[in-house]
Every structure is written in C-alpha cells, then in structure tokens.
Motif scaffolding. Structure first.
Motif, PDB file in Angstrom:
ATOM      1  N   GLU A  65       0.838  -1.186   0.000  1.00 20.21           N
ATOM      2  CA  GLU A  65       0.000   0.000   0.000  1.00 20.21           C
ATOM      3  C   GLU A  65       0.877   1.240   0.000  1.00 20.21           C
ATOM      4  OE1 GLU A  65      -2.474  -0.268   3.475  1.00 20.21           O
ATOM      5  OE2 GLU A  65      -0.970   0.617   4.764  1.00 20.21           O
ATOM      6  N   LEU A  66       0.321   2.298  -0.518  1.00 20.06           N
ATOM      7  CA  LEU A  66       0.976   3.584  -0.575  1.00 20.06           C
ATOM      8  C   LEU A  66       0.341   4.455   0.490  1.00 20.06           C
ATOM      9  CD1 LEU A  66       2.653   5.786  -2.156  1.00 20.06           C
ATOM     10  CD2 LEU A  66       0.579   6.145  -3.475  1.00 20.06           C
ATOM     11  N   THR A  67       1.158   5.043   1.361  1.00 22.15           N
ATOM     12  CA  THR A  67       0.645   5.943   2.393  1.00 22.15           C
ATOM     13  C   THR A  67       1.087   7.353   2.072  1.00 22.15           C
ATOM     14  OG1 THR A  67       0.725   4.200   4.065  1.00 22.15           O
ATOM     15  CG2 THR A  67       0.633   6.464   4.862  1.00 22.15           C
ATOM     16  N   ILE A  76      -3.756  11.309   6.993  1.00 22.62           N
ATOM     17  CA  ILE A  76      -3.164  10.148   6.326  1.00 22.62           C
ATOM     18  C   ILE A  76      -4.170   9.584   5.329  1.00 22.62           C
ATOM     19  CG2 ILE A  76      -2.282   7.811   6.653  1.00 22.62           C
ATOM     20  CD1 ILE A  76      -1.515   8.680   9.503  1.00 22.62           C
ATOM     21  N   GLU A  77      -3.665   9.265   4.142  1.00 28.74           N
ATOM     22  CA  GLU A  77      -4.491   8.617   3.121  1.00 28.74           C
ATOM     23  C   GLU A  77      -3.727   7.403   2.628  1.00 28.74           C
ATOM     24  OE1 GLU A  77      -6.196   9.439  -1.373  1.00 28.74           O
ATOM     25  OE2 GLU A  77      -5.257  11.073  -0.272  1.00 28.74           O
ATOM     26  N   GLN A  78      -4.439   6.281   2.494  1.00 26.75           N
ATOM     27  CA  GLN A  78      -3.810   5.084   1.963  1.00 26.75           C
ATOM     28  C   GLN A  78      -4.386   4.753   0.599  1.00 26.75           C
ATOM     29  OE1 GLN A  78      -4.298   3.594   5.629  1.00 26.75           O
ATOM     30  NE2 GLN A  78      -2.156   3.509   6.091  1.00 26.75           N
ATOM     31  N   VAL A  79      -3.489   4.441  -0.332  1.00 26.73           N
ATOM     32  CA  VAL A  79      -3.875   4.055  -1.683  1.00 26.73           C
ATOM     33  C   VAL A  79      -3.387   2.623  -1.867  1.00 26.73           C
ATOM     34  CG1 VAL A  79      -3.618   4.563  -4.139  1.00 26.73           C
ATOM     35  CG2 VAL A  79      -3.600   6.437  -2.462  1.00 26.73           C
ATOM     36  N   TRP A  89       3.491  -3.420  -5.449  1.00 24.44           N
ATOM     37  CA  TRP A  89       4.112  -2.150  -5.812  1.00 24.44           C
ATOM     38  C   TRP A  89       5.514  -2.120  -5.241  1.00 24.44           C
ATOM     39  CZ3 TRP A  89      -0.426   1.761  -4.700  1.00 24.44           C
ATOM     40  CH2 TRP A  89      -1.474   1.480  -5.592  1.00 24.44           C
ATOM     41  N   ALA A  90       6.515  -2.081  -6.112  1.00 25.19           N
ATOM     42  CA  ALA A  90       7.913  -2.211  -5.695  1.00 25.19           C
ATOM     43  C   ALA A  90       8.614  -0.876  -5.478  1.00 25.19           C
ATOM     44  CB  ALA A  90       8.684  -3.021  -6.739  1.00 25.19           C
ATOM     45  N   THR A 135      -7.371  12.779  -9.326  1.00 25.08           N
ATOM     46  CA  THR A 135      -8.570  12.204  -9.949  1.00 25.08           C
ATOM     47  C   THR A 135      -8.778  10.730  -9.598  1.00 25.08           C
ATOM     48  OG1 THR A 135      -7.381  11.504 -11.941  1.00 25.08           O
ATOM     49  CG2 THR A 135      -8.298  13.752 -11.921  1.00 25.08           C
ATOM     50  N   SER A 136      -7.794  10.110  -8.943  1.00 27.24           N
ATOM     51  CA  SER A 136      -7.800   8.672  -8.616  1.00 27.24           C
ATOM     52  C   SER A 136      -7.737   7.789  -9.848  1.00 27.24           C
ATOM     53  CB  SER A 136      -9.026   8.286  -7.782  1.00 27.24           C
ATOM     54  OG  SER A 136      -9.017   8.978  -6.570  1.00 27.24           O
TER      55      SER A 136
END
Length: 187
Positions: A65-67, A76-79, A89-90, A135-136
């Motif tokens: 996950e991307l924080t 904080i937002e997690q993607v 995701w490396a 825009t996600s």
C-alpha cells in the motif's frame, strides 16, 4: 521545521515512520507500517510525504500500500492496488508537476526462480502504473508480460521524470527509452 524518519526492528515486523517537530521537540505523528517501508519522498509542492509498505507480511506478503501524509494537518491517506491487481508495488516516484505517481510493479510467482529452501516465490519487475492522486485515475503504461514471462529488461530509476513532468525515462527490452504523455507512447 519537521523531520520525517523511519525505524526498523531487527525482525522487520515492527517498523514505524515518525514526523518530529524540531522546534517543539516532540513527535507529531507515529505510524506503524508493517513489514517494510520504502520512502518515495516529498511531493513537488512539499505538502505531502509518501512511502510504500507491506502492512501484513505474514498473511499477505504481496499486499502493498501507498501511504500519503499531508504534513500540514497530519492527515493520512492510503492508496492500495485494485482488488484484481495481483502485482505488488515495488517502487514509486512523484511527478515534478501535478500530483501523479509512477509505480514500478512486481510479480511474485512460482516460476522456478525463487528461493526453494525458504519456499519463497520468484519476484521480478513486471509493469508500470501511473496514478493521478487528484482524480484517482490509474493507467498502465507498460503492461505485464504474463505470470512467468519475465520482463528482465524493465527498470525505472528513482527520479525518472523530465522537469516538465511530460516524460519519464526507463530501461525496457534492452534499450533506454522514454514514455511521452503528450503522445501516450514509448519512444
């Protein structure tokens, strides 16, 4: 002035990211990040800091996950990868303009190239994804070759972007090339 720092335990299971205020001499935010964290760094406008992590290495070793941390209000937002996305995701890199991230994805598969003693799968870079955080929207720039059809010749540097954010450099199929967003193609 704020300092962002990471902390690793020797067993790699208790990793944390801190935001520390140098003037107040106190920790403003502490985040548990699971097994691993990889710093992506600051957005070009210095409003956000981002990192990649694997929150649950024991049960979901490929669920990255991307924080994103807004450093002004500490929100904080997690993607996360989409549910059907089997690639982890490396590595990721901020665009120097806008609010886009380029993500180098990897694949873990049983292709006979892993570590059989530790029962680890093969891991290799397999595709490139672009995420527009405003825009996600998500766009696959270089698609995966297939589960065990390895793209050995796929790599993206830590800072691959052109200054205007319209191109990025990559190594692909034995050549140094770039992707041009205005033409939406590899050159």
């Amino acid at each position: 002035a704020q300092l962002i720092a990471g902390y690793y335990e020797l067993d790699y299971l208790d990793n944390r990211v801190f935001i520390y205020d140098l003037v107040l001499e106190e920790v403003l935010l502490e985040i548990e990040v699971g097994f691993f964290w990889h710093s992506i760094g600051w957005s070009h406008d210095e409003e956000q800091f981002a990192f990649l992590s694997i929150p649950d290495m024991v049960n979901e070793p490929d669920a990255t996950e991307l924080t994103l941390i807004n450093v002004r209000d500490l929100q904080i937002e997690q993607v996360r990868p989409e549910e059907h996305d089997i690639e982890y995701w490396a590595r990721a890199s901020w665009s120097p303009v806008g609010n886009r991230l380029l993500i180098l994805r990897g694949h873990a598969g049983n292709c006979g190239l892993g570590n059989p003693v530790r029962e680890q799968p093969s891991r290799f870079y397999s595709s490139i994804l672009l995420i527009d955080l405003d825009t996600s929207s998500r766009q696959t720039i270089v698609p995966s070759a297939g589960e065990c059809e390895i793209n050995y010749d796929l790599s993206v540097n830590w800072s691959p972007w052109s200054p205007d954010g319209e191109k990025f450099v990559m190594y692909f199929q034995g050549k140094l090339c770039w992707y041009d967003f205005s033409q939406t193609r590899l050159i």
